[in-house]
Write a protein that holds these residues in place. Structure first.
Motif, short mmCIF file in Angstrom:
data_model
loop_
_atom_site.label_atom_id
_atom_site.label_comp_id
_atom_site.label_asym_id
_atom_site.label_seq_id
_atom_site.Cartn_x
_atom_site.Cartn_y
_atom_site.Cartn_z
N ILE A 227 0.63 -1.08 0.13
CA ILE A 227 -0.04 0.00 0.06
C ILE A 227 0.85 1.13 0.21
N THR B 3 2.48 1.70 -3.55
CA THR B 3 1.48 2.16 -4.31
C THR B 3 1.07 3.71 -4.23
N ALA B 4 0.98 3.97 -2.85
CA ALA B 4 0.62 5.41 -2.73
C ALA B 4 1.76 6.29 -2.97
N LEU C 51 1.12 7.59 -6.53
CA LEU C 51 0.08 8.40 -6.87
C LEU C 51 0.14 9.78 -6.55
N HIS D 80 -8.44 4.60 5.88
CA HIS D 80 -7.81 5.88 5.61
C HIS D 80 -7.11 6.41 6.96
N PHE E 96 -5.53 3.56 3.29
CA PHE E 96 -6.25 3.92 2.10
C PHE E 96 -6.02 5.24 1.75
N PHE E 97 -5.22 5.32 0.59
CA PHE E 97 -5.10 6.84 0.05
C PHE E 97 -4.44 7.60 1.02
N GLN F 24 -8.70 -2.34 -0.28
CA GLN F 24 -8.09 -0.99 -0.52
C GLN F 24 -6.77 -1.01 -1.52
N MET G 183 -6.66 1.53 -4.99
CA MET G 183 -5.67 2.27 -4.96
C MET G 183 -4.75 1.90 -6.45
N LYS G 184 -4.75 0.51 -6.67
CA LYS G 184 -3.66 0.34 -7.84
C LYS G 184 -4.80 0.71 -9.18
N GLN H 274 -4.21 4.34 -9.52
CA GLN H 274 -2.74 4.44 -10.16
C GLN H 274 -2.79 4.16 -11.50
#
Length: 388
Positions: free
Chosen positions: A238, A241-242, A245, A268, A273-274, A367, A371-372, A375
């Motif tokens: 996560i 991945t973040a 973004l 979150h 989560f983001f 989540q 997010m992916k 992205q």
């Protein structure tokens, strides 16, 4: 006796299939008396003529037999039959775009539908004679600049009236669809430039073209994670991945399921989560619409379900695009990936869709998957230079 002889001779002259059909007609309906009546000869002649025309691939026009099939309509006549001679379906109630609308929204949509379609019927009644003669090469005349300007103004005004219905009425509504096609046809008769202008306005997207895999946010080969990353803890994945973004964006979530909102909030707050984004949550379409309409920059991303009280995601998106909203709108809904659905959502103004079944929030790594997909959207945007 003479009549019987004529009947038998005629039957013998017909092909076997025709004989069988004729005898069945006579015996099956108890028509022996009719066969010997004074109209029998004419009846048999008619049937023989029809049989001949079918077998010879011919047709009868004004008493003359012409070889070959019926000629196809010219483009002009086909347009006349489709738009002018055909009547627009009369509907009291529209096929709505709204999902789970409020009583006030439903009343507004139906009132507006009746008002606009009433104006269209009056416009069509006025325009039909003019368009009919202007569509026939033998009857067409050169319009003066004044006439062309007057008709252009009427057509443009009718087009703008029909566009008022876009946020409320499905584009598949038969009457609405026929009305839009008629106005586009009328514009083409008056001026190719005017038709081009209306079509440019009709096309929902000028920022990008529809591509199935891009719309459903498939991961392109160049953006795939290495296989060994699959064994890493989800918290690490996560975080990675973040980092790919855009940072510090404002996102709005429209979803009326309490479990979805609750799980998103919890994840979150736990930076799963983001992380780093500011997220606002809404459970009613009108509430979300009002919040997003404060300014075109009110949110950078909207993640919305399709079926939500107060109008739904499609209504929300159509209204926001009409008002100039420039942010990214992604559908997060329990619908299967489908090219037709994707195209309809794209034309309304959605930028992508993430299909998720009911209860996805209780699955593993949901989540990370969302997010992916987001992205992937920004990867495609940078790759193709999309405007938003």
């Amino acid at each position: 006796m003479r009549k019987l002889t004529l009947l038998l001779a005629f039957a013998i002259a017909l092909p076997c299939a025709a004989q069988t059909h004729l005898l069945k007609e006579i015996t099956g309906r108890n028509l022996f008396k009719q066969a010997f009546s004074k109209d029998a000869h004419q009846l048999l002649q008619t049937q023989a003529r029809q049989q001949f025309l079918r077998r010879a691939n011919a047709r009868q026009v004004q008493g003359k037999i012409l070889l070959g099939p019926k000629p196809a309509l010219s483009a002009n006549m086909a347009a006349i039959e489709r738009h002018i001679l055909a009547s627009v379906p009369a509907r009291e109630h529209a096929i709505g775009l709204l999902q789970d609308p409020t009583p006030e929204q439903m009343a507004l949509a139906q009132r507006l539908y009746r008002e606009v379609m009433g104006k269209f019927r009056a416009f069509k009644q006025e325009s039909d004679p003019f368009l009919y003669y202007q569509s026939k090469p033998s009857e067409r005349r050169t319009l003066t600049p004044t006439e062309r300007g007057q008709w252009a103004e009427k057509i443009s005004h009718m087009h703008s009236q029909l566009m008022r219905l876009k946020p409320f009425v499905s584009p598949d509504d038969p009457a609405y669809k026929a009305a839009r096609e008629y106005v586009t046809f009328a514009a083409g008769v008056v001026s190719p430039f005017l038709r081009g202008t209306l079509l440019a306005d009709k096309v929902e997207r000028t920022d990008r073209t529809y591509d199935f895999e891009e719309f459903f946010l498939y991961t392109p080969k160049a953006n795939k994670d290495a296989l060994w990353k699959g064994v890493l803890p989800s918290s690490v994945r996560i975080k990675q991945t973040a980092e790919k973004l855009p940072q510090g964006l404002k996102m709005a979530v429209l979803n009326d399921r309490s479990s979805v909102v609750r799980r998103m909030k919890a994840m979150h707050e736990a930076n799963r989560f983001f992380p780093g984004w500011k997220i606002s949550y809404y459970r009613d379409t009108e509430e979300m619409l009002n919040a997003a309409s404060v300014s075109p920059k009110s949110f950078d991303v909207i993640l919305t379900d399709i079926i939500v009280p107060g109008g739904g995601g499609s209504y929300l998106t159509a209204m926001l695009r009409e008002r100039g909203f420039e942010g990214v709108i992604i559908a997060l809904a329990a619908f299967q990936e489908d090219a037709s659905l994707g195209r309809k959502l794209f034309d309304i103004g959605f930028d992508g869709m993430i299909p998720q079944g009911i209860g996805f929030e209780f699955s593993d790594h949901w989540q990370l998957m969302i997010m992916k997909r987001l992205q992937n959207y920004f990867y495609y945007r940078d790759l193709h230079g999309w405007e938003r």
